[in-house]
Design a protein around this motif. Structure first.
Motif, PDB file in Angstrom:
ATOM      1  N   GLN A 122      -2.753   7.153  -4.132  1.00 17.60           N
ATOM      2  CA  GLN A 122      -2.772   6.101  -3.420  1.00 17.60           C
ATOM      3  C   GLN A 122      -2.967   4.752  -4.161  1.00 17.60           C
ATOM      4  O   GLN A 122      -3.317   4.893  -5.206  1.00 17.60           O
ATOM      5  N   GLN A 145       0.935  -1.106  -0.095  1.00 12.52           N
ATOM      6  CA  GLN A 145       0.050   0.105  -0.071  1.00 12.52           C
ATOM      7  C   GLN A 145       0.771   1.083  -0.108  1.00 12.52           C
ATOM      8  O   GLN A 145       1.779   1.280   0.894  1.00 12.52           O
ATOM      9  N   GLN A 171      -1.385  13.294  -4.185  1.00 11.72           N
ATOM     10  CA  GLN A 171      -2.496  12.489  -4.249  1.00 11.72           C
ATOM     11  C   GLN A 171      -2.781  11.544  -4.775  1.00 11.72           C
ATOM     12  O   GLN A 171      -3.701  10.978  -5.334  1.00 11.72           O
ATOM     13  N   ASN A 176       0.918   5.510  -0.182  1.00 11.50           N
ATOM     14  CA  ASN A 176       0.234   6.935  -0.052  1.00 11.50           C
ATOM     15  C   ASN A 176       1.225   7.897  -0.231  1.00 11.50           C
ATOM     16  O   ASN A 176       2.050   8.072   0.482  1.00 11.50           O
ATOM     17  N   TYR A 177       0.964   8.940  -1.350  1.00  9.73           N
ATOM     18  CA  TYR A 177       1.832   9.964  -1.671  1.00  9.73           C
ATOM     19  C   TYR A 177       1.204  11.133  -1.600  1.00  9.73           C
ATOM     20  O   TYR A 177       0.452  11.511  -2.569  1.00  9.73           O
ATOM     21  N   PRO A 178       0.934  11.652  -0.593  1.00  5.94           N
ATOM     22  CA  PRO A 178      -0.092  12.710  -0.261  1.00  5.94           C
ATOM     23  C   PRO A 178       0.452  14.051  -1.216  1.00  5.94           C
ATOM     24  O   PRO A 178      -0.780  14.843  -1.749  1.00  5.94           O
ATOM     25  N   THR A 222      -2.215   0.347  -4.517  1.00  3.23           N
ATOM     26  CA  THR A 222      -1.829  -1.238  -4.072  1.00  3.23           C
ATOM     27  C   THR A 222      -1.434  -2.048  -5.070  1.00  3.23           C
ATOM     28  O   THR A 222      -1.607  -1.731  -6.368  1.00  3.23           O
ATOM     29  N   GLN A 246      -5.804   8.500  -7.960  1.00  4.09           N
ATOM     30  CA  GLN A 246      -5.065   9.865  -7.839  1.00  4.09           C
ATOM     31  C   GLN A 246      -6.325  10.848  -8.432  1.00  4.09           C
ATOM     32  O   GLN A 246      -6.809  11.075  -9.369  1.00  4.09           O
TER      33      GLN A 246
END
Length: 169
Positions: A81, A72, A79, A74-76, A83, A106
């Motif tokens: 996410q 998983q 934006q 998460n790259y804020p 899997t 995204q």
């Protein structure tokens, strides 16, 4: 005497059999606060990317980090996410290669494929399907200005349109 030893061994084993399920039920998993009581502060520059997986390996010689099993990401800052079954982060080339039933979200847009390469500096995805398969992307398309939001609806795209008779000269 031998019979008494066998009976006592059985009783001891049965006693363990009764204790073990109680002990198994008593096992608790640590909370994130217990694992990392002092989490790093949020990076104000937005460069933080979090990768969670069953197994991770890092090679300081090559600069490659490999994550395997229930990956998983998460790259804020972008934006993103994602899997996948596996992900490799090539820090020197600044790219991420995800493989195995990849799903990326995204900003409401999604991509599905077997292998996805994300070029960080370009913000570009390169997606490959499974053998004999296809890549799937779903994009949110904003309604153009000056439209009422639904009157311009046309029939869905048909790659094999109906045959039309040629017009004779």
């Amino acid at each position: 005497m031998i019979l008494n030893k066998k009976i006592s061994k059985l009783l001891i084993l049965k006693g363990f059999a009764l204790i073990i399920p109680l002990a198994v039920n008593a096992i608790t998993y640590p909370t994130s606060a217990q694992i990392n009581p002092n989490p790093p502060p949020q990076n104000s520059s937005g460069r933080t990317m979090t990768v969670r997986s069953d197994i991770q390996e890092a090679d300081s010689r090559t600069g490659v980090v490999t994550a395997r099993g229930n990956v998983q990401i998460n790259y804020p800052a972008r934006q993103i996410q994602a899997t996948a079954a596996q992900a490799q982060y090539f820090s020197r080339e600044r790219r991420i290669v995800l493989s195995g039933d990849v799903f990326i979200l995204q900003e409401g847009n999604t991509i599905r494929g077997e292998t996805v390469t994300y070029l960080i500096d370009e913000g570009r995805f390169i997606v490959l399907p499974q053998s004999q398969g296809q890549v799937e992307s779903v994009y949110l398309v904003p309604v153009g200005q000056g439209t009422d939001g639904g009157s311009d609806v046309t029939a869905p795209f048909n790659p094999k349109p109906a045959f039309k008779s040629p017009i004779s000269p």
